[in-house]
Each structure stands twice: as C-alpha cells, then as structure tokens.
Design a protein around this motif. Structure first.
Motif, PDB file in Angstrom:
ATOM      1  N   UNK A 124      18.922   4.914  18.857  1.00  0.00           N
ATOM      2  CA  UNK A 124      18.386   5.454  17.611  1.00  0.00           C
ATOM      3  C   UNK A 124      19.244   4.926  16.474  1.00  0.00           C
ATOM      4  N   UNK A 125      18.596   4.483  15.412  1.00  0.00           N
ATOM      5  CA  UNK A 125      19.296   3.995  14.220  1.00  0.00           C
ATOM      6  C   UNK A 125      18.884   4.865  13.041  1.00  0.00           C
ATOM      7  N   UNK A 126      19.865   5.415  12.333  1.00  0.00           N
ATOM      8  CA  UNK A 126      19.617   6.280  11.182  1.00  0.00           C
ATOM      9  C   UNK A 126      20.097   5.597   9.918  1.00  0.00           C
ATOM     10  N   UNK A 127      19.276   5.666   8.861  1.00  0.00           N
ATOM     11  CA  UNK A 127      19.669   5.134   7.547  1.00  0.00           C
ATOM     12  C   UNK A 127      19.190   6.104   6.471  1.00  0.00           C
ATOM     13  N   UNK A 128      19.823   7.293   6.416  1.00  0.00           N
ATOM     14  CA  UNK A 128      19.370   8.319   5.475  1.00  0.00           C
ATOM     15  C   UNK A 128      19.827   8.036   4.046  1.00  0.00           C
ATOM     16  N   UNK A 129      19.287   8.807   3.082  1.00  0.00           N
ATOM     17  CA  UNK A 129      19.802   8.698   1.709  1.00  0.00           C
ATOM     18  C   UNK A 129      21.302   9.001   1.710  1.00  0.00           C
TER      19      UNK A 129
END
Length: 196
Positions: free
Chosen positions: A113-118
C-alpha cells in the motif's frame, strides 16, 4: 500556472471551478498556492517526482511487488495506468472513490500500500474540502488491508510511528530538486503471525 499575483476575478473563477469539480489540477494548484500562502506548494501537491514509483518498485522499497500489486491511497491525479487507485475526490478519477480511513477492501488484500495524503490542514481544506486525514488514521487502515509480510509506504513531511502490528523498515528522503521542500518515504512491514 500563471506566475505572479492572481487577480481577484481569476480567483473567483478558480474557486467556482473547484467547487463544481471542473478545475484542472494546475488550476487547483494555483488556488492552493494563493489560499495557503505557500509559494512552493505546487512543488509537492498532487504528484510524485518524475520516475519515483518506478524507482520505488525497482529498489524493492515496498518489497518484491509489481506496480499492479500496489494499492495507492490518496492517489490524487496519479496516472490511470496504475491498477489500484483510491481517492476521496471523484474528479481525481480514481478506480475506487473512498475515504482512506475506511477502505472498501477485505483485510489482507494487497501486497503493498502506498499513501500520499495531504501534508497540512490547509492543503486538505483548500484542495479537497475535507478534514486533514492524520497519517496514523491512514496507516491503521493500510495495515488492515496489506497482507502479512506486505509493506506500507507513506510519502509525507512527517515520519509517523509504525501502525499496530507493523514495524519500521526504513526512511528515505524524497525531493523534486534544489529549492523545494523535502519529504520522506517511510516504509513499514506488517508482521507475520508466529514468527516472533
């Protein structure tokens, strides 16, 4: 994106386009740059550095996975060639429109899983019209959907603590070049039951 000061008339048009979902990603970046008062906000909004995902896969930072085995959460305007994309905004054209804190997938469904949140409350509010999802909230849900032995990566300006049931693998600096903010790719691995 125009350089210099944005006129009030243009800002009104940008805000209206953003409200009705017709603003391009460059118009949204221009609006964010103005509203957040962040002169280099465009350097980190809505995209990875060129070649970033290819490098992550080649370097096996998310383990031995193919790009089509990675779930991208808070995917923004990530290319439609990525197989699994999730974003809260329909105008980002994700494969699945959902909140990253409540993913519509079974537990242990993805190899990575790859996360790129604000990166800030201002970005979340101005760009997405939402409360900023805290990294710990997103990581907890990512840990639920990643398989045991699978990895979670989060690109952020903070280095969060490992989610429950996971351990820190490593942290790598990520930048788009001189004069721009630096972010960190922090990777975790979900523990496998019975190994420790």
């Amino acid at each position: 994106m125009p350089r210099g000061k944005t006129s009030e008339e243009r800002l009104a048009r940008l805000r209206e386009a953003h409200r009705n979902g017709t603003a391009s990603k460059y118009e949204v970046m221009e609006l964010a740059e103005h509203d957040a008062g962040d002169v280099d906000g465009f350097a980190v909004f809505g995209r990875y550095p060129k070649g970033f995902l290819a490098h992550v896969v080649k370097a096996e930072w998310l383990g031995r996975v193919r790009r089509d085995e990675i779930l991208h959460v808070c995917s923004g305007t990530l290319s439609e060639t990525e197989t699994w994309t999730v974003d809260v905004r329909g105008q980002a054209r994700p494969r699945v429109q959902a909140d990253g804190k409540a993913l519509p997938f079974r537990a242990d469904s993805f190899k990575a899983v790859m996360l790129d949140p604000p990166y800030s409350d201002e970005y979340a509010r101005n760009l997405y019209g939402i409360e900023n999802p805290r990294p710990s909230w997103l990581l907890k849900e990512a840990a639920r959907v990643v398989v045991p032995g699978g990895r979670i990566g989060i690109l952020h300006v903070a280095i969060p603590f490992a989610p429950p049931g996971c351990f820190l693998v490593d942290v790598w600096p990520v930048t788009t070049g001189v004069g721009f903010r630096i972010r960190a790719l922090t990777c975790y691995e979900k523990a496998q039951d019975g190994l420790f």
